[in-house]
Motif scaffolding. Structure first.
Motif, short mmCIF file in Angstrom:
data_model
loop_
_atom_site.label_atom_id
_atom_site.label_comp_id
_atom_site.label_asym_id
_atom_site.label_seq_id
_atom_site.Cartn_x
_atom_site.Cartn_y
_atom_site.Cartn_z
N MET A 151 0.84 -1.20 0.00
CA MET A 151 0.00 0.00 0.00
C MET A 151 0.87 1.25 0.00
SD MET A 151 -2.76 1.30 2.91
CE MET A 151 -1.52 1.78 4.13
N GLY A 152 1.95 1.21 0.78
CA GLY A 152 2.86 2.35 0.84
C GLY A 152 3.65 2.54 -0.44
N GLY A 153 3.89 1.45 -1.18
CA GLY A 153 4.55 1.56 -2.47
C GLY A 153 3.68 2.29 -3.47
N TYR A 154 2.39 1.94 -3.45
CA TYR A 154 1.42 2.69 -4.27
C TYR A 154 1.42 4.16 -3.85
CZ TYR A 154 -3.06 4.91 -5.18
OH TYR A 154 -4.03 5.83 -5.51
N GLY A 155 1.35 4.41 -2.54
CA GLY A 155 1.31 5.78 -2.05
C GLY A 155 2.54 6.57 -2.44
N ALA A 156 3.71 5.96 -2.36
CA ALA A 156 4.95 6.66 -2.73
C ALA A 156 4.95 7.03 -4.20
CB ALA A 156 6.16 5.78 -2.40
N LEU A 157 4.57 6.09 -5.06
CA LEU A 157 4.53 6.38 -6.49
C LEU A 157 3.48 7.44 -6.80
CD1 LEU A 157 4.85 2.73 -7.85
CD2 LEU A 157 6.55 4.55 -8.12
N ARG A 158 2.33 7.35 -6.15
CA ARG A 158 1.28 8.35 -6.42
C ARG A 158 1.72 9.74 -6.00
NH1 ARG A 158 -2.75 11.58 -5.05
NH2 ARG A 158 -1.97 11.61 -2.92
N PHE A 159 2.31 9.87 -4.79
CA PHE A 159 2.79 11.18 -4.36
C PHE A 159 3.83 11.73 -5.33
CE2 PHE A 159 1.43 10.40 0.22
CZ PHE A 159 0.56 11.49 0.26
N ALA A 160 4.81 10.91 -5.69
CA ALA A 160 5.91 11.38 -6.53
C ALA A 160 5.45 11.68 -7.95
CB ALA A 160 7.03 10.34 -6.55
N PHE A 161 4.54 10.87 -8.49
CA PHE A 161 4.08 11.09 -9.86
C PHE A 161 3.11 12.27 -9.92
CE2 PHE A 161 4.81 6.61 -11.87
CZ PHE A 161 6.14 6.68 -11.49
N ALA A 162 2.37 12.50 -8.85
CA ALA A 162 1.46 13.65 -8.81
C ALA A 162 2.21 14.95 -8.52
CB ALA A 162 0.38 13.44 -7.75
N HIS A 163 3.33 14.84 -7.77
CA HIS A 163 4.09 16.03 -7.36
C HIS A 163 5.59 15.82 -7.58
CE1 HIS A 163 0.53 17.85 -5.53
NE2 HIS A 163 0.25 16.66 -5.05
N PRO A 164 6.00 15.63 -8.82
CA PRO A 164 7.44 15.42 -9.09
C PRO A 164 8.28 16.65 -8.74
CG PRO A 164 6.22 15.69 -11.13
CD PRO A 164 5.20 15.56 -10.05
N GLU A 165 7.62 17.80 -8.56
CA GLU A 165 8.36 19.00 -8.17
C GLU A 165 8.80 18.96 -6.71
OE1 GLU A 165 4.19 19.81 -6.82
OE2 GLU A 165 5.13 18.81 -8.53
N LEU A 166 8.25 18.01 -5.93
CA LEU A 166 8.57 17.95 -4.50
C LEU A 166 9.65 16.94 -4.16
CD1 LEU A 166 5.01 18.13 -2.87
CD2 LEU A 166 6.67 19.98 -3.15
N PHE A 167 9.84 15.92 -5.03
CA PHE A 167 10.73 14.81 -4.70
C PHE A 167 11.77 14.60 -5.79
CE2 PHE A 167 6.51 13.97 -2.91
CZ PHE A 167 6.82 13.83 -1.57
N SER A 168 12.98 14.24 -5.36
CA SER A 168 14.04 13.95 -6.33
C SER A 168 14.05 12.48 -6.73
CB SER A 168 15.41 14.32 -5.75
OG SER A 168 15.66 13.60 -4.54
N ALA A 169 13.47 11.62 -5.87
CA ALA A 169 13.50 10.18 -6.14
C ALA A 169 12.31 9.50 -5.49
CB ALA A 169 14.80 9.57 -5.62
N VAL A 170 11.92 8.37 -6.07
CA VAL A 170 10.84 7.55 -5.52
C VAL A 170 11.21 6.08 -5.72
CG1 VAL A 170 9.54 7.60 -7.71
CG2 VAL A 170 8.37 7.03 -5.57
N SER A 171 10.85 5.27 -4.74
CA SER A 171 11.02 3.82 -4.88
C SER A 171 9.82 3.12 -4.28
CB SER A 171 12.31 3.34 -4.20
OG SER A 171 12.21 3.47 -2.79
N ALA A 172 9.62 1.88 -4.69
CA ALA A 172 8.48 1.11 -4.18
C ALA A 172 8.81 -0.37 -4.26
CB ALA A 172 7.22 1.40 -4.99
N GLN A 173 8.42 -1.10 -3.23
CA GLN A 173 8.53 -2.55 -3.24
C GLN A 173 7.12 -3.15 -3.26
OE1 GLN A 173 11.82 -4.79 -1.62
NE2 GLN A 173 11.92 -3.29 0.03
N SER A 174 6.90 -4.03 -4.23
CA SER A 174 5.60 -4.69 -4.40
C SER A 174 4.45 -3.68 -4.30
CB SER A 174 5.43 -5.79 -3.35
OG SER A 174 6.50 -6.69 -3.38
N PRO A 175 4.51 -2.59 -5.06
CA PRO A 175 3.47 -1.57 -4.94
C PRO A 175 2.10 -2.12 -5.34
CG PRO A 175 4.81 -1.19 -6.91
CD PRO A 175 5.49 -2.27 -6.13
N ALA A 176 1.08 -1.63 -4.64
CA ALA A 176 -0.29 -2.08 -4.90
C ALA A 176 -0.81 -1.42 -6.17
CB ALA A 176 -1.19 -1.77 -3.70
#
Length: 296
Positions: A151-176
């Motif tokens: 669930m957190g992998g999905y959340g990390a990708l969603r935050f980073a893809f929705a707000h790429p201006e806020l994060f330099s990197a994103v990772s996810a393990q077994s994202p939902a």
């Protein structure tokens, strides 16, 4: 030769050993947006406290860690992750950065469909500013990254893809990442399969189609493709995932490839378990350490 009294020598060795250890600060913040208290834990590198005295202006990068469904803000540090990260630091295989783990409950880290639990708004508008005011972390995109499992992998990708201006990197393990349509998801929920019970009420019961599309990692990747080319992206999944998330991970991999977005994807042997996550946590931490170093 000068000889230390035995007790003083033992205390000195204990002090030095303690200084070499990182520590975890677990606390609570009161959220006005969620109208409740939210627990969180922050792992501080071993030199954080000493540098606060010697170099009070030194600030560190921050890696936000989002836990999976049924877990909490302490999961990473209470299940073997602490020792793993400590070993990496001692071996100088990763640099110094804070790991910030907020309590996510069953939110999927989004605003609920009825807006009664606005977790995404809380995280962006309250939690990150709170962390950046309370701890000595960098207040810039280059010093911010986000990761998560399931669930957190999905959340990390969603935050980073929705707000790429806020994060330099994103990772996810077994994202939902779910490739089924909302209608197919509703059918699986009625049939009592594991996937049907996973989503809870975050997306609506039955699934609210506009809300689903608005929070789709695939749709966000398509909408923000040019900005994603500036984002360092890593994700992995087991080839025998209990929820079939390997299909979603592979679909995202193929979509990013087609859109010319550089990323790192691995499909490993394994299931959806703590053993799998810890096995590949080393490369996740090394990925973020490397990106933080490059951002300097």
């Amino acid at each position: 030769m000068f000889r230390f009294p035995r007790l003083i020598l033992l205390l000195l060795l204990f002090h030095l050993a303690a200084k070499a250890e990182s520590r975890t600060d677990c606390n609570v913040m009161n959220s006005h947006i969620l109208r409740q208290a939210v627990h969180y834990c922050v792992q501080l590198p071993s030199d954080y406290d000493s540098n606060g005295i010697k170099q009070p202006k030194r600030r560190y990068p921050a890696l936000y860690f989002l836990h999976g469904l049924g877990q909490n803000e302490q999961t990473l540090f209470n299940t073997g992750g602490w020792n793993l990260i400590e070993d990496l630091r001692r071996q100088h295989r990763i640099g110094d950065f804070l790991i910030v783990a907020p309590e996510g409950r069953r939110s999927f880290y989004i605003n609920s469909v009825d807006n009664s639990f606005r977790y995404s708004d809380f995280f962006l508008q309250e939690f990150m500013p709170y962390i950046e005011s309370r701890y000595r972390v960098l207040h810039s995109r280059s010093g911010r990254a986000i990761t998560g499992i399931s669930m957190g992998g999905y959340g990390a990708l969603r935050f980073a893809f929705a707000h790429p201006e806020l994060f330099s990197a994103v990772s996810a393990q077994s994202p939902a990442l779910i490739t089924q349509t909302p209608q197919e998801i509703d059918a699986t929920e009625r049939s009592g399969t594991p996937l049907g019970h996973l989503l809870g009420v975050a997306f609506g019961e039955p699934v609210n189609v506009p809300h689903w599309k608005e929070n789709s990692v695939f749709n966000l990747a398509k909408r923000n493709t040019p900005s994603l080319r500036r984002l360092a992206i890593y994700f992995n999944c087991g080839n025998a995932d209990d929820y079939g998330f390997e299909d979603g991970a592979d679909a995202l991999h193929r979509q990013l490839q087609a859109e010319g977005v550089k990323h790192e994807f691995h499909l490993y042997s394994g299931d959806h378990s703590l053993t799998y996550f810890l096995t590949h946590m080393i490369e996740v931490m090394q990925f973020h350490s490397r990106v933080f170093a490059e951002q300097k």
